[in-house]
Design a protein around this motif. Structure first.
Motif, PDB file in Angstrom:
ATOM      1  N   ALA A   1      35.701  31.476  41.563  1.00 30.49           N
ATOM      2  CA  ALA A   1      36.785  31.591  40.585  1.00 30.49           C
ATOM      3  C   ALA A   1      38.142  31.345  41.233  1.00 30.49           C
ATOM      4  O   ALA A   1      38.998  30.653  40.668  1.00 30.49           O
TER       5      ALA A   1
ATOM      6  N   VAL B   1      38.302  29.435  37.198  1.00 31.90           N
ATOM      7  CA  VAL B   1      37.503  30.305  36.345  1.00 31.90           C
ATOM      8  C   VAL B   1      36.613  29.484  35.416  1.00 31.90           C
ATOM      9  O   VAL B   1      35.447  29.843  35.183  1.00 31.90           O
TER      10      VAL B   1
ATOM     11  N   THR C   1      33.593  28.322  37.286  1.00 30.88           N
ATOM     12  CA  THR C   1      32.738  29.461  37.606  1.00 30.88           C
ATOM     13  C   THR C   1      31.939  29.911  36.390  1.00 30.88           C
ATOM     14  O   THR C   1      30.729  30.159  36.485  1.00 30.88           O
TER      15      THR C   1
END
Length: 178
Positions: free
Chosen positions: A132, A137, A140
């Motif tokens: 992340a 993010v 991820t």
């Protein structure tokens, strides 16, 4: 002696190759032996803690509790528990297999054991945090979602492919290693 040689033939073969490489290509052989030695040291530093945790798991968690929470009839709850255990665990993948053996002996379903191993190998919390921060993010979360789909698919396929006899043989092999 033959039993020993048969059991460790892969290790002995790789050791001979490493030594041969040392004479054929000294620089590469030296680097190979150095990497091998560092791997052995790393494994030796991790294994005692794993064996202690295995002993505690074996003694503290009774079969009925393990079956209730991760057994054949545990449903979504068992899958979630197995996933969280695998994701929260620390250590290399080879540490997951003795724990999976204990889970198997205590009555966990093969589906949940496969989820545990899959989660251990692909969804560790520190790895997700690292991803992340460094990859974003969005990446991820996408990789996590795809990993979960993959883990569930593989666990379903493997647990359905194993016959009852295969499962019993696996349990017997696990008990034999004690």
């Amino acid at each position: 002696m033959m039993k020993f040689l048969k059991r460790y033939k892969a290790f002995i073969g790789l050791f001979i190759i490493n030594i041969g490489l040392l004479f054929i290509e000294p620089v590469i052989g030296k680097k190979s032996l150095e990497i091998t030695w560092n791997s052995v040291l790393e494994m030796m530093s991790i294994l005692p803690a794993i064996f202690i945790l295995l002993g505690l798991l074996d003694v503290w968690v009774d079969r009925a509790t393990m079956m209730k929470y991760t057994g054949k009839d545990s449903g979504l709850k068992g899958a979630l528990i197995s996933f969280v255990l695998g994701s929260a665990a620390a250590g290399p993948l080879y540490a997951a297999f003795p724990i999976a053996t204990i889970m198997m002996k205590k009555g966990s379903s093969m589906f949940n054991i496969f989820i545990f191993i899959g989660a251990w190998s692909t969804t560790k919390i520190p790895m997700l945090t690292f991803e992340a921060v460094n990859l974003g993010v969005q990446y991820t979360l996408l990789r996590l979602a795809l990993s979960i789909v993959g883990i569930l698919s593989i666990a379903t396929i493997l647990s359905r492919a194993l016959t009852k006899e295969d499962q019993e043989e696996m349990i017997q092999l696990g008990e034999k290693k004690d």
